[in-house]
Structures are given as C-alpha cells and as structure tokens.
Design a protein around this motif. Structure first.
Motif: not given
Length: 279
Positions: A163-164, A166, A189, A191, A195, A197, A201-202, A222, A229, A250
């Motif tokens: 889960w990101d 998107s 999630s 990262r 990056d 946090e 967005r999440l 997270s 990744i 993606y």
C-alpha cells in the motif's frame, strides 16, 4: 462482490497442472464458475522438431493437427483433475487465436484471471513469454500470477497488501476484497530513508476502516528500508508467512517502465507466493 467467474490459462508447460489446481481451489472456495482457456498455439506456438515425423508432405496440416491434439490432451488432464477433486461448475475453451488476445478477450467476461509466472523451462514449446505482464495492461481485471516453483494449497489465510496510497494500489485492494475476507491481512507501506513520510497520502486509519466495513480485519505496517522496495516487500512477505501478495501494477514515464513499473516487474520475476495484481 465476489469472484463469480475465474479464468485460468492452460498450456503445455510443466507448471500448468499446479496452476489449474490452484484455480480450481479458488473457484470452489468462492463458489465460482471456472473457465479453462487453452490457446492451441496455431498462431503463436512453437512446435518441437520431434513432434512432426520427417517426410511429411503437408507440414502445415500436420502441425495444425498436432497442436489440436496437444490442446485436447491438456483439456482432458484439466477435466480429470477437477473430477478427482470434487464437484465444480466449469467449462473448457479451445481457441486458435493469439494467446494474449484470447486471454484478454475471455478475461473481459471474468472476475479474475489466473496466469503463470514467466518460465523458461518450456522455451522450446512456446513463444508466449511475459504473458502476465501483457495481459495485465489490457484485460481490466485482477490477475493472479502463480509462481513457477512451489506448491500452494487452498485459499490464503495470510495476505500482504502493498500500500502506497496510489491509484493502482487502491484498484488492487478493491479487486482483492473477496480474497481478503477471512484472512489475516497486513497493509504494508514501505519507503526509503530519503523519502518523506506522507500520512495524508496513505490514509491508513481510513483504509483500515474501509476494509472493516467490507468484513476484512487488517493491520497496518509502515517501514523504512535501506534496500530496494521489491526486495523488502518479498522479505516481509516471507517473515509474515503470507501466502498471497496483493499489489498494483505501476506505470512510469520511460518506455520500458511504461508497461509495468520496476517494482512490479521485479516482484513478478522473483515472486515466491502467488501475486494478485491489478492495474
């Protein structure tokens, strides 16, 4: 929402029986109708040199006959496997068209498409490599990709969802809801340290509540990782003992990555458990 119709691609590969058996187990669990799709290879198959006897005057006719008989043998094995494992609503479709086109066309009339991971063990007998990647971008349905090694029994009881926040992750999460009910679900999630946090967005608390309303109990993780990744995702899947990974397919700007993002490509190349992916 459920997987009322499941489509499984059948071919001459050594992994076909395992893929067919997994699709049948999912179909029984979800009370689905199962369609076994067998492209004969007439337009995109490779015929082993030993398959056609030397001296044949009509090679084209003999080749077509060989491909048809091979497809019928695959269908027979598929039917025998279902008969041996219990009642199930199912059908078999033999098609002569291009494999990708056939899977996409029949996939449009399905809720879930089951395909195999690219496997070079049958390089001399098929030319359809990267089938899952090609179908994913065209079919408009979630695709369950079965690894080219390992045995997988029943419907997974432990699932990791990448889960990101998107669009692709949201599409995959929603598409996977029937598979998530009754399972231990981890919303993961990841990262890199550089990056920032982005909790907005999440929206992890909101996504957890969304799942709960659909009868899915999930917890969120997270993590910050120094590694890639994809590697970190596969490692966490192994640590949690998950039997299914759910993720989005993606897209990126570069031509090669426009089909599938680098993380998705790497996962589909190195997967150790079935991956349910949607675009």
């Amino acid at each position: 929402m459920n997987f009322r119709t499941i489509l499984v691609h059948l071919d001459p590969s050594t992994r076909c029986p395992e893929r067919a058996a997994l699709a049948a187990r999912w179909a029984r669990s979800h009370e689905s109708h199962l369609t076994g799709l067998i492209p004969t290879g007439l337009h995109d198959g490779v015929i082993p040199a030993s398959a056609i006897a030397t001296g044949m005057t009509d090679y084209i006719a003999e080749s077509a006959d060989y491909l048809r008989r091979r497809a019928e043998g695959i269908a027979r094995e598929f039917r025998q496997g279902i008969a041996a494992s219990g009642p199930l609503s199912y059908e078999v479709q033999l098609v002569d068209g291009l494999t990708v086109d056939a899977v996409v066309r029949y996939g449009h009339a399905s809720d879930l498409v089951v395909l195999g991971q690219s496997d070079d063990s049958n390089r001399g007998d098929t030319t359809v490599h990267g089938l899952a990647e090609q179908v994913l971008m065209e079919v408009g349905r979630p695709v369950l990709v079965v690894p080219s090694a390992g045995e997988f029994s029943g419907v997974p009881k432990s699932v990791v969802v990448a889960w990101d926040g998107s669009r692709e992750a949201a599409v995959a999460l929603h598409a996977a809801l029937p598979a998530l009910r009754g399972a231990r679900v981890t919303l993961l999630s990841l990262r890199h340290p550089r990056d920032e946090e982005d909790a907005q967005r999440l929206l992890l608390p909101e996504v957890i509540q969304f799942l709960l309303r659909h009868g899915v109990q999930a917890r969120a993780e997270s993590e910050v990782t120094e590694t890639g990744i994809a590697d970190a995702l596969l490692s966490r899947v192994a640590e949690l003992g998950a039997a299914l990974l759910v993720m989005g397919g993606y897209g990126h700007s570069r031509l090669r990555e426009k089909i599938l993002g680098g993380v998705t490509q790497q996962i589909l190349a190195q997967m150790t458990v079935p991956v349910l992916v949607a675009h």
